[in-house]
Write an enzyme that holds these catalytic residues in place. Sequence first.
Site, short mmCIF file in Angstrom:
data_model
loop_
_atom_site.label_atom_id
_atom_site.label_comp_id
_atom_site.label_asym_id
_atom_site.label_seq_id
_atom_site.Cartn_x
_atom_site.Cartn_y
_atom_site.Cartn_z
N GLY A 252 0.82 -1.21 0.00
CA GLY A 252 0.00 0.00 0.00
C GLY A 252 0.85 1.25 0.00
N GLY A 255 -0.58 9.20 1.73
CA GLY A 255 0.08 10.45 2.01
C GLY A 255 1.14 10.33 3.08
N ASP A 371 -11.30 10.66 9.01
CA ASP A 371 -10.80 10.27 7.68
C ASP A 371 -11.32 8.88 7.31
OD1 ASP A 371 -9.48 10.73 5.34
OD2 ASP A 371 -7.51 10.09 6.06
#
Length: 410
Positions: A252, A255, A371
């Site tokens: 993966g 940011g 988030d």
Amino acid sequence: MENTKYENDTDPAGSARFFKSKTNWAFSSTGDFMDDGSNTDSFIWTSTSALAMKNSELYMDACLSPLSLTYYGFCLRNGNYEVKLHFAETVFTDDKTYSSLGRRIFDVYIQGKLVRKDFNIEDEAGGVGREIIKKFPAMVNSGTLEIRFYWAGKGTTAIPEWGVYGPLISAISVNLEKGSSTKKGSSISTGAVVGIVVAMELIFIFLLYKGRLLQKYGMEQDLKGLDLQTGSFTLRQIKAATNNFDAANKIGEGGFGLVYKGLLSDGTRIAVKQLSSKSQQGNREFVNEIGMISALQHPHLVKLYGCCVEGDQLLLVYEYMENNNLARALFGLEECQIKLNWPTRHKICVGIARGLAFLHEESRLKIVHRDIKATNVLLDENLNPKISDFGLAKLNEEDNTHISTRIAGT
């Protein structure tokens, strides 16, 4: 001052931060300053001009919080106390310049009770750079005192510069009233006095200089202050587990940086999140995520095994999730997608809801993730969902509200 001994607060407040001193007090600071993208959060305000009031050393430095700042006094004798809150408005000016237009308005709570609504330091003191001491009674019946300052979104937010709004407090003193009856239980030293001076010669932990990483010593000191319930890994262990961060083990990217799968010497499969040196916000998120998730255990929250701070590496070590994230299962490459029937989709939705319910209502620390998205929902081998990535989370200390004061996440 009045025979009260003030203790220097040497730990910086920060967004979604909790700190407990070696003595009998702690603080919690939540929120993020709405800024102009400068990566600078002024959680400590130091007066740029000399102050003429008595005991001016108490007011030269003050703690500034973007949303909610809570102080706790522990191990107090049960009884009646007098709480003194020391304020001075040192951010704004009283001249005819732009900085004289600023207005600071916040609420004050003691033991969960609103004692001052829309408190304005400048108005109460009769001007800027002047001290004002507000006294309040407080009843302690469980050994703990809670004092909270809360910014309710009123006043100015960018005068004279960004990030100078929110509650501002210079010092706190707490005294047991004479003749107050006490119950048998915990007590503090003779006189039952807890003094907290906020931000005297305070070292700012979130040091970001043009995107550079925190120095190893500084980050280690930050992590010590978190009282982690997780383990510590060496870089050598993690390199061995990931085959020196082999590209074949990459699972993966976000940011924050890259994520690798690995295998520890005891056979435990792990996922390693590596901070990117290009990340502008990674240091704060790194500390924030460890502080948030290290104390949380729930079937629908990803488990943090530990972290590594060594050399220029900042690494988080999680349990490995066999089916990666929900976004890949639904929208990834065709060979990566998973056919999810409706019962499985229902199970995933309910699992996410249970994880959020735990964060919002059931956990000892009330947390808003901020988030939630498909890439931050991981799936184990049985397609059970687990919420991950707490880098943007914040503590929620207000009942019945999950309002955030700035845009965060995706």
